[in-house]
Design an enzyme around this catalytic site. Sequence first.
Site: not given
Length: 585
Positions: A299, A523
């Site tokens: 990310d 998550d």
Amino acid sequence: MSRTRGLRGRPATRGRLALLTAGAMAATALGTGGMLYGTASAAAAACSVDYTTNDWGSGFTANITITNEGDAPLNGWTLTYDYSGNQRLAQGWNAVWSQSGARVTVEDAGWNATVAAGASVSAGANFSYSGTNTAPTSFSVNGVVCGEDGGGGPTDPPDPTDPPGDRVDNPYENAGVYVNPDWSANAAAEPGGDAIANEPTAVWLDRRSAITGGSAGNSTGLREHLDNALVQAEEHENFVFQVVVYNLPGRDCAALASQGELGPNDIDIYKTEFIDPIAEILGDPAYADLRIVTIVEIDSLPNLVTNVSPRETATENCDEMLANGNYQEGISYALQELGAIPNVYNYVDAGHYGWIGWDDNLTASAELFHETATMNGGSVDNVHGFIVNTANYGPTVEPYYTINDTVNGTSVRQSSWVDWNRYVDNQSFAQGFREELIRQGFNSDIGMLIDTSRNGWGGPDRPTGPGPTTSLDAYVDGSRIDGRYQAGNWCNQAGAGLGERPQADPAPGIDAYAWIKPPGESDGASEYIENPEGKLPDEMCDPAYEGNPRNNYNMSGALPDAPLSGHWFSAQFQELLANAYPPVN
């Protein structure tokens, strides 16, 4: 993990399976406990066929790669072969599949009809069976038996054994893979979890304390994991240890759930207190016989393409990280320090098809990756490959529709779901993006990984065939196995299932399917939970959240009551197990 996307791109042409100019690829399948098994292949003068399977007991996926070994191109091809058991075709992709009795016929799909001399084409299908699942022993292409002059049928897999420290083309090939005992214990403690507790998963280093271990979620430190790997490796000729390096300054700038301990300007701390200690441990000669696969900074770089000004999807945090250059500086440093260790294989995170699959995102991302790898005296030789779909839910392959499909003359690219993207699944995206990365200057032998830990989308809601053609959206929505509201949704997705089990060489250009995100680890949370890890609540983890520009204002699709990212989420694990595809027996 933040799994966001930028503004819609312009109309794009389809990204399709690459026709490789290499010979037929020997493939292997990962079983429980990290064991690898050889697969059948047939050598030939005019054609060769690689046949690999992923078997779950009552069914299997067959992957076939045909290589044209002749001097002239194939202009249209038909493959035939026979099964000796009761294998029965369910559905296929990238070709027209049919079966009559024991005979299976695979015809080109039109767009892949031409296969140049020396090039390859691949297709796959799902089958059911009971009893034994013996591989076919002979293949014919256009009526010519492959390997007729050299003997067809199964051959022993190649032996890629190399002296310690010499990198091989694919580290996963014919290798066992480390089973993380921390994750394995969590999985085994769940009802039914024993069935997958011996699957290999990655070790995550997401803060400095994770290097030494002893903290919540990281009870085992890096050196202890490596010592455990040496013990597991005693049963294997070659052995892979997977580790995620994930602690950039200002980490995860487009989301809050997995932001880290380092501030935007803490680049010196990142280098000296995070990367340097990791490099010192990985470089210990005691671990020189291991193939150490590093997954570098999830990310990060794609955010600098899609989530910065002047795009509507921009965030202040991503604008800051683009301006100060510390994402690129940190990754450049990590690649050079880790790449200097002879038995380390760096794979850089490359987002997923629902993030950078649009044309205006794809090329810009490849350019940024190359710039980062070569800055500060760095080299593309420090990059062994890239990984897509890390900790995400996008399907590996959409079996019931492709980007080539039309409904009443209108391309599926115009549907609400595809939204002019160039790709509909991660495998075609990984193969297409690989070609673009090579065009931008990366080595031609780079390989791709796909995280398949949570992208199976099985269960009762999984389609069994193409959707109705009453409208474009009805066709796409009825065909797609991806059960999310939008491909940008990334947090604890409801209805998801375990995906393909880890395996090596599953498709051209793909080094492995791997479980990098350990199934059952959250998550992120939607409400604040006090913690020393720098993690904040994120609205995308709230089931009631109605979205933002990065998911086109769709519902989040998240499960309720989730813990902090990286912490065990029993309800999610149980759902992943129940919805696994291939199913878990």
